[in-house]
Design an enzyme around this catalytic site. Sequence first.
Site, PDB file in Angstrom:
ATOM      1  N   CYS A 145      53.372  44.402  15.045  1.00 30.50           N
ATOM      2  CA  CYS A 145      53.406  45.136  13.786  1.00 30.50           C
ATOM      3  C   CYS A 145      52.076  45.827  13.556  1.00 30.50           C
ATOM      4  O   CYS A 145      51.296  45.419  12.686  1.00 30.50           O
ATOM      5  CB  CYS A 145      53.719  44.191  12.646  1.00 30.50           C
ATOM      6  SG  CYS A 145      55.415  43.687  12.753  1.00 30.50           S
ATOM      7  N   PRO A 169      30.849  39.225  40.178  1.00 32.99           N
ATOM      8  CA  PRO A 169      31.982  40.109  39.924  1.00 32.99           C
ATOM      9  C   PRO A 169      33.184  39.331  39.384  1.00 32.99           C
ATOM     10  O   PRO A 169      33.504  38.260  39.893  1.00 32.99           O
ATOM     11  CB  PRO A 169      32.300  40.677  41.311  1.00 32.99           C
ATOM     12  CG  PRO A 169      31.844  39.611  42.257  1.00 32.99           C
ATOM     13  CD  PRO A 169      30.670  38.928  41.616  1.00 32.99           C
ATOM     14  N   GLY A 170      33.795  39.841  38.355  1.00 34.61           N
ATOM     15  CA  GLY A 170      35.034  39.245  37.854  1.00 34.61           C
ATOM     16  C   GLY A 170      36.153  40.255  38.049  1.00 34.61           C
ATOM     17  O   GLY A 170      37.018  40.114  38.914  1.00 34.61           O
ATOM     18  N   ARG A 171      36.045  41.331  37.260  1.00 31.43           N
ATOM     19  CA  ARG A 171      37.065  42.382  37.288  1.00 31.43           C
ATOM     20  C   ARG A 171      37.312  42.919  38.705  1.00 31.43           C
ATOM     21  O   ARG A 171      38.465  43.146  39.094  1.00 31.43           O
ATOM     22  CB  ARG A 171      36.582  43.532  36.404  1.00 31.43           C
ATOM     23  CG  ARG A 171      37.564  44.672  36.241  1.00 31.43           C
ATOM     24  CD  ARG A 171      36.904  45.865  35.537  1.00 31.43           C
ATOM     25  NE  ARG A 171      35.930  45.456  34.559  1.00 31.43           N
ATOM     26  CZ  ARG A 171      36.137  45.445  33.237  1.00 31.43           C
ATOM     27  NH1 ARG A 171      37.279  45.848  32.757  1.00 31.43           N
ATOM     28  NH2 ARG A 171      35.188  45.059  32.413  1.00 31.43           N
ATOM     29  N   TYR A 209      39.105  48.917  23.575  1.00 35.50           N
ATOM     30  CA  TYR A 209      38.104  49.766  24.250  1.00 35.50           C
ATOM     31  C   TYR A 209      38.616  51.168  24.538  1.00 35.50           C
ATOM     32  O   TYR A 209      37.967  51.907  25.284  1.00 35.50           O
ATOM     33  CB  TYR A 209      37.707  49.160  25.610  1.00 35.50           C
ATOM     34  CG  TYR A 209      37.380  47.695  25.614  1.00 35.50           C
ATOM     35  CD1 TYR A 209      36.332  47.193  24.845  1.00 35.50           C
ATOM     36  CD2 TYR A 209      38.095  46.799  26.402  1.00 35.50           C
ATOM     37  CE1 TYR A 209      36.024  45.839  24.871  1.00 35.50           C
ATOM     38  CE2 TYR A 209      37.789  45.457  26.440  1.00 35.50           C
ATOM     39  CZ  TYR A 209      36.749  44.984  25.664  1.00 35.50           C
ATOM     40  OH  TYR A 209      36.443  43.650  25.705  1.00 35.50           O
TER      41      TYR A 209
HETATM   42  N1  LLP Z   1      28.339  38.094  34.470  1.00 34.40           N
HETATM   43  C1  LLP Z   1      28.074  38.104  33.158  1.00 34.40           C
HETATM   44  C2  LLP Z   1      26.857  37.477  32.674  1.00 34.40           C
HETATM   45  C3  LLP Z   1      28.971  38.710  32.272  1.00 34.40           C
HETATM   46  O1  LLP Z   1      28.701  38.714  30.976  1.00 34.40           O
HETATM   47  C4  LLP Z   1      30.137  39.314  32.778  1.00 34.40           C
HETATM   48  C5  LLP Z   1      31.085  39.948  31.875  1.00 34.40           C
HETATM   49  C6  LLP Z   1      30.382  39.257  34.145  1.00 34.40           C
HETATM   50  C7  LLP Z   1      29.450  38.655  34.976  1.00 34.40           C
HETATM   51  C8  LLP Z   1      31.605  39.833  34.780  1.00 34.40           C
HETATM   52  O2  LLP Z   1      31.743  41.187  34.601  1.00 34.40           O
HETATM   53  P1  LLP Z   1      32.882  41.986  35.401  1.00 34.40           P
HETATM   54  O3  LLP Z   1      32.472  42.020  36.849  1.00 34.40           O
HETATM   55  O4  LLP Z   1      34.163  41.265  35.211  1.00 34.40           O
HETATM   56  O5  LLP Z   1      32.900  43.322  34.756  1.00 34.40           O
HETATM   57  N2  LLP Z   1      36.400  42.116  28.004  1.00 34.40           N
HETATM   58  C9  LLP Z   1      35.740  43.256  28.615  1.00 34.40           C
HETATM   59  C10 LLP Z   1      34.715  42.841  29.601  1.00 34.40           C
HETATM   60  C11 LLP Z   1      33.686  41.906  29.036  1.00 34.40           C
HETATM   61  C12 LLP Z   1      32.804  41.393  30.122  1.00 34.40           C
HETATM   62  C13 LLP Z   1      31.854  40.394  29.618  1.00 34.40           C
HETATM   63  N3  LLP Z   1      30.984  39.899  30.614  1.00 34.40           N
HETATM   64  C14 LLP Z   1      36.784  44.151  29.251  1.00 34.40           C
HETATM   65  O6  LLP Z   1      37.966  43.860  29.122  1.00 34.40           O
HETATM   66  O7  LLP Z   1      36.456  45.156  29.831  1.00 34.40           O
END
Ligand code: LLP
Length: 463
Positions: A391, A321-323, A364
């Site tokens: 701009c 998890p990141g987000r 998005y």
């Molecule tokens: N693991 C892998 C292999 C990933 O590619 C990603 C995200 C994550 C974990 C983490 O995902 P999360 O839990 O953060 O959703 N820029 C886009 C999101 C791109 C995510 C790419 N990979 C946004 O702003 O929504």
Amino acid sequence: MSRSAHPAGPRHADVLPEGHYSAPPSDLNTLDSKVWAQTVRRDADGVVTVGGIDVKAIAEEFGTPAYVLDEADFRARARAWRTAFGHDADVFYAGKAFLSRAVVRWLDEEGLNLDVCSGGELATALSAGMPADRIAFHGNNKSTEEIRRAVTAGVGRIVLDSFQEIVRVAHIAQELGKRQRVQIRITVGVEAHTHEFIATAHEDQKFGIPLAGGQAAEAVRRALQLDGLELIGIHSHIGSQIFDMSGFEVAAHRVVGLLKDIRDEHGVELPEIDLGGGLGIAYTSDDDPREPHEIAKALTEIVSRECDAAKLRTPRISVEPGRAIVGPTAFTLYEVGTIKPLDGLRTYVSVDGGMSDNIRTALYDAEYSVALVSRASDAEPMLARVVGKHCESGDIVVKDAFLPADLAPGDLLAVPATGAYCRSMASNYNHVLRPPVVAVRDGEARVIVRRETEEDLLRLDVG
Ligand code: LLP
């Protein structure tokens, strides 16, 4: 909707223009705890505080725009994920959401591992002291140099993303006299219900090796033959901002199916599976994310059920998890500049940042909420669009929002849930300077990533 009496307020059309909004909220001063970091409150005097510090003081000391990050909330979320998955599973925080050395230290202290996907993220992790064996290295096009650095550092795993990379990593590991632990990232053919650019498990895309047509099985065959590699598991990441667990269910079913085929063909039971990240958060009051313990329960149950059915030992699970960890912990603090009421449409409220600090709305069509935070207001709601200073007419931060009609230049606005993929995707478009990240905790605020300066910009411009 009634009409605004305030000179800065627009006369709105009786029928609202097309948009993503529902009815204006009855009270614009209330902050929905779902979208705000845990320690955010509105004080009796109407000013919003976080970590016990008021936003006016933060703006005064650190300037605007600024990302304001609630450290206690970050740690609490990280810990909640860790606790939810217990000792039989690993939580790898996805550094791409937001990475800094302070964050690496917090993760280390809270017992989380780290997923990095570039040399830059790897360097940040190592320089902050994250033990290399707790780092997973991702990417669909890792350079030879990046692979060499990762193997040399001794990262816990490299997630292989292509046939070419299987050979490349094996060669580099052998050259360095090592046997690298690896997983193979596969695409399981699930269409996650999310924006096309952030869904990643359908087959027509750049990540992973398709399960379809036996390609993943062939990748496993090759990896098992190479001395430089120790294949420890299979990886699947189905997309981002997902609320519905059914996609994970299908993914787990297919990954376990592959483990079973591997056992049948090679007599090997791979010890790990990684189900990636992608769990959704609340950007607006309409979003209802699941709690980490519910997610952990659902995922572990799915995997053990599938493994029991396939008569396999349940592998160790990991998630990324990141987000879901960092997203809700920060808001972006902006100062209001120009206010432009467009009769019959909406009021354009310009802030001192924009698409350079939050590209997600433009990229998005992401939805955010926003609140006036430097004071309370009893003025009636006006339909607003919060835009930046770039701009470009697509430079929108919050597409449709209700703000008090007495909003004035100099007021502070905050956009919540900007902890993930905002600073990490920030740019210098129009040579606008990237904002700092200010961490607050127990009445103290400190800069963890400083504001970019014109000097920084000019230093890169060597011509
Ligand atoms: N693991 C892998 C292999 C990933 O590619 C990603 C995200 C994550 C974990 C983490 O995902 P999360 O839990 O953060 O959703 N820029 C886009 C999101 C791109 C995510 C790419 N990979 C946004 O702003 O929504």
